[in-house]
Scaffold this motif. Sequence first.
Motif, mmCIF file in Angstrom:
data_model
loop_
_atom_site.group_PDB
_atom_site.id
_atom_site.type_symbol
_atom_site.label_atom_id
_atom_site.label_comp_id
_atom_site.label_asym_id
_atom_site.label_seq_id
_atom_site.Cartn_x
_atom_site.Cartn_y
_atom_site.Cartn_z
ATOM 1 N N SER A 123 -0.407 -3.431 -3.532
ATOM 2 C CA SER A 123 -0.984 -2.521 -2.558
ATOM 3 C C SER A 123 -1.339 -3.216 -1.254
ATOM 4 C CB SER A 123 -2.247 -1.849 -3.130
ATOM 5 O OG SER A 123 -3.212 -2.835 -3.457
ATOM 6 N N SER A 170 5.835 -1.474 3.993
ATOM 7 C CA SER A 170 6.293 -0.100 3.855
ATOM 8 C C SER A 170 5.251 0.897 4.358
ATOM 9 C CB SER A 170 6.635 0.192 2.389
ATOM 10 O OG SER A 170 5.487 0.021 1.580
ATOM 11 N N GLU A 171 4.300 0.407 5.152
ATOM 12 C CA GLU A 171 3.234 1.275 5.649
ATOM 13 C C GLU A 171 3.810 2.437 6.441
ATOM 14 O OE1 GLU A 171 -0.563 -0.398 7.157
ATOM 15 O OE2 GLU A 171 0.106 0.460 9.059
ATOM 16 N N SER A 186 -3.502 5.553 -3.908
ATOM 17 C CA SER A 186 -2.440 6.288 -3.223
ATOM 18 C C SER A 186 -2.139 7.584 -3.966
ATOM 19 C CB SER A 186 -1.164 5.447 -3.172
ATOM 20 O OG SER A 186 -0.056 6.246 -2.759
ATOM 21 N N GLU A 213 4.284 0.934 -3.977
ATOM 22 C CA GLU A 213 4.406 -0.523 -4.115
ATOM 23 C C GLU A 213 3.416 -1.019 -5.166
ATOM 24 O OE1 GLU A 213 6.416 -2.547 -2.518
ATOM 25 O OE2 GLU A 213 7.335 -1.143 -1.115
ATOM 26 N N SER A 258 2.191 5.433 -1.223
ATOM 27 C CA SER A 258 2.879 4.178 -1.453
ATOM 28 C C SER A 258 3.029 3.960 -2.948
ATOM 29 C CB SER A 258 2.086 3.011 -0.844
ATOM 30 O OG SER A 258 2.631 1.780 -1.248
ATOM 31 N N GLU A 299 2.046 -4.409 3.362
ATOM 32 C CA GLU A 299 2.055 -3.376 4.385
ATOM 33 C C GLU A 299 3.445 -3.149 4.982
ATOM 34 O OE1 GLU A 299 -0.441 -1.523 4.841
ATOM 35 O OE2 GLU A 299 -1.914 -2.685 3.733
#
Length: 297
Positions: free
Chosen positions: A134, A139-140, A49, A131, A129, A137
């Motif tokens: 990883s 917070s996708e 990311s 997070e 992201s 999802e």
Amino acid sequence: QSDWHNCLKLGYDVRNKCWPDWMESCLKDAGIPHPLDKDGGAIPMQVVSPGVPLGTIRKSMAEKLGLKDGVVVVGGTTDSNAAFFAAAGVEQSFGTAVTSLGSTTAIKLLSRQYVEDADRGIYSHRFPSFEEDSANETSEAWLVGGASNVGCAVFRFLGFSNDELEELSSHIDPEEDSLLEYYPLVKTGERFPLADYEKKPVLEPVPDSRQEYLHGLLQSMSNIEKEGFRSLKELGAPLPTIVWSCGGGSNNRVWSQMRQRILAKGLGVSDIKVEKADNTEASYGAALLAAATYATS
């Protein structure tokens, strides 16, 4: 090592976060090493990311650049995505959009939904992201949009000077519709909101009044922006709630008012706002991206 954004157009699968099987097959058939080979390959082995720490800068490079030891290097981004981060700032929400009014017109919109349509020149960058997991999802998010070949280059093409644009714009009523309709390309070919490489410029009729001509051009360009957002909505993206503007065209206050009216009416979003962004430099956006790594840690 690289990042999602810079690898997208190399063929990286941003939805599944991996190199597609067809690419690995092509590399193998061409005798090009696989990225996981010990000798290295033609594509990055690790794709992360944007904003995720990759390591620290080498001591020799730190000395060369006048930096302290231990400076952290994070995953990067593209110039246009960095410009989005700069314009939209740190308080972004779904529906936040940035329109770049340069020689061409580029739209980016923050969306929960991935959208893609090659026939309309629409694609999605996975939003950074932070997070730790990883695979999570929840917070996708996606930066969706496209770029039209229509833009401010047409004004130079038609002989408008900066002074003339400023003077004529001051006499245009942004609440009034022009009867003139154009597709103000400077040459054949369009990418977004419809990919048509045979699309012809429409720059006629030319009225006697340069003010009327400019009014029609500005309105036509605003309509193309509206159709861009409408296309994104048809594919599942949200309607914009605020559109931050950057590029030379963002300095035209009358045009901003016209765009806001046309977007509000055409998209059915009465409270939409079109504002000039305070910051538009990609370098500023890249700095925000790096800083976000530590703000969320």
